[in-house]
Motif scaffolding. Sequence first.
Motif, PDB file in Angstrom:
ATOM      1  N   PHE A  33       0.889  -1.236   0.040  1.00  0.00           N
ATOM      2  CA  PHE A  33      -0.058   0.037  -0.013  1.00  0.00           C
ATOM      3  C   PHE A  33       1.011   1.495  -0.112  1.00  0.00           C
ATOM      4  O   PHE A  33       1.295   1.480   0.969  1.00  0.00           O
ATOM      5  N   ARG A  34       0.961   1.988  -1.089  1.00  0.00           N
ATOM      6  CA  ARG A  34       1.715   3.201  -1.206  1.00  0.00           C
ATOM      7  C   ARG A  34       1.174   4.238  -0.595  1.00  0.00           C
ATOM      8  O   ARG A  34       1.976   5.074  -0.164  1.00  0.00           O
ATOM      9  N   CYS A  35      -0.206   4.177  -0.079  1.00  0.00           N
ATOM     10  CA  CYS A  35      -0.651   5.246   0.781  1.00  0.00           C
ATOM     11  C   CYS A  35       0.280   5.490   2.185  1.00  0.00           C
ATOM     12  O   CYS A  35       0.403   6.511   2.857  1.00  0.00           O
ATOM     13  N   PHE A  36       0.532   4.369   2.575  1.00  0.00           N
ATOM     14  CA  PHE A  36       1.245   4.038   3.976  1.00  0.00           C
ATOM     15  C   PHE A  36       2.748   4.741   3.605  1.00  0.00           C
ATOM     16  O   PHE A  36       3.199   5.209   4.640  1.00  0.00           O
ATOM     17  N   GLN A  37       3.298   4.294   2.731  1.00  0.00           N
ATOM     18  CA  GLN A  37       4.657   4.923   2.123  1.00  0.00           C
ATOM     19  C   GLN A  37       4.494   6.458   2.082  1.00  0.00           C
ATOM     20  O   GLN A  37       5.392   6.971   2.679  1.00  0.00           O
ATOM     21  N   ARG A  38       3.580   7.104   1.584  1.00  0.00           N
ATOM     22  CA  ARG A  38       3.645   8.400   1.427  1.00  0.00           C
ATOM     23  C   ARG A  38       3.162   9.074   2.750  1.00  0.00           C
ATOM     24  O   ARG A  38       4.036   9.889   3.208  1.00  0.00           O
ATOM     25  N   ALA A  39       2.330   8.488   3.490  1.00  0.00           N
ATOM     26  CA  ALA A  39       2.214   9.073   4.954  1.00  0.00           C
ATOM     27  C   ALA A  39       3.312   8.888   6.034  1.00  0.00           C
ATOM     28  O   ALA A  39       3.416   9.775   6.619  1.00  0.00           O
ATOM     29  N   CYS A  40       4.051   7.769   5.743  1.00  0.00           N
ATOM     30  CA  CYS A  40       5.380   7.790   6.593  1.00  0.00           C
ATOM     31  C   CYS A  40       6.545   8.321   5.841  1.00  0.00           C
ATOM     32  O   CYS A  40       7.581   8.467   6.691  1.00  0.00           O
ATOM     33  N   GLY A  41       6.368   9.029   4.812  1.00  0.00           N
ATOM     34  CA  GLY A  41       7.556   9.823   4.022  1.00  0.00           C
ATOM     35  C   GLY A  41       8.527   9.128   3.384  1.00  0.00           C
ATOM     36  O   GLY A  41       9.670   9.510   3.392  1.00  0.00           O
ATOM     37  N   LEU A  42       8.139   7.887   3.165  1.00  0.00           N
ATOM     38  CA  LEU A  42       9.151   6.940   2.377  1.00  0.00           C
ATOM     39  C   LEU A  42       9.178   7.175   0.787  1.00  0.00           C
ATOM     40  O   LEU A  42       8.012   6.981   0.415  1.00  0.00           O
ATOM     41  N   GLY A  43      10.241   7.086   0.203  1.00  0.00           N
ATOM     42  CA  GLY A  43      10.416   6.964  -1.424  1.00  0.00           C
ATOM     43  C   GLY A  43      10.390   5.500  -1.605  1.00  0.00           C
ATOM     44  O   GLY A  43       9.747   5.333  -2.747  1.00  0.00           O
ATOM     45  N   GLU A  44      10.979   4.716  -0.800  1.00  0.00           N
ATOM     46  CA  GLU A  44      11.003   3.234  -1.033  1.00  0.00           C
ATOM     47  C   GLU A  44      10.889   2.647   0.191  1.00  0.00           C
ATOM     48  O   GLU A  44      11.163   2.965   1.264  1.00  0.00           O
ATOM     49  N   VAL A  45      10.374   1.268   0.312  1.00  0.00           N
ATOM     50  CA  VAL A  45      10.249   0.721   1.690  1.00  0.00           C
ATOM     51  C   VAL A  45      11.628   0.120   2.045  1.00  0.00           C
ATOM     52  O   VAL A  45      12.410  -0.512   1.368  1.00  0.00           O
TER      53      VAL A  45
END
Length: 253
Positions: A73-85
């Motif tokens: 889920f990329r929405c979680f990545q964006r929310a956490c400020g991550l470009g990649e996991v």
Amino acid sequence: MISNWNSEHAWTYEIDPILEALFRYIDSLSLPETPYVTGRPPVSKKSLLKCFFLKTYFSIDSLRKLVRILQRFRCFQRACGLGEVPHLSTFSRAAKWFREQGFPVFHAQLLKDLEVRYPQIVLIDSTALRSSLYDSQAKWGVSTRYHWFKGYKLHLCTTAEGIILSHVLTTANRNDAAVAPELLVSLKQWDIEFVLGDAAYDSEKVRQTAEQSGILFISPINRRNSEERKDAYCKLAHYFRIPFSNYFRRIRK
């Protein structure tokens, strides 16, 4: 089942203001970052902290599962400020850093932001944290809530409003009274008049440690203690036993 569970919670996050407010607060923190020298740039500690709060909020039971959810889920990545996991090993190292160094910094700033200065009354207690039966580091212990359980104990000193001043995480087999001195010593920086605990903390060592820290420690008498108490403390505690028990029960609510 995991796919359905994740989809449901991913949608929940989009409309949940609690995580949004929490993440805004994390952005305002001053956390020491690892300087970039060569190679892959380090992941921001604020982003990693957001991931850990995400893990707690959605009751994700392992770092490996957290990585899978972030990848899905990329929405979680964006929310956490991550470009990649980040890799699983990155989360493992970050968890160790936060346990040993990061959370004391975070906790100190939180107390400052909450303007906690001179708490006169402090409550001491512990809560049982059950673990997987396959957790090799967990131990068996007893609690009033779970009776026999395998896991850990979180020992806390809090203000009457529930703000945590100090904490110690132990395995479930550690006795409350045995951990209490470590908690009481950490309260020296505060101008505390007295600490309230339940009967599990009825111990001479606990009272001596509190006295050395300039704190009056009060707890009901533990009738399971083998040696009969006949000192002045026993008489005082017995006199206030019922009013104190009612007050302690009310203030913990």
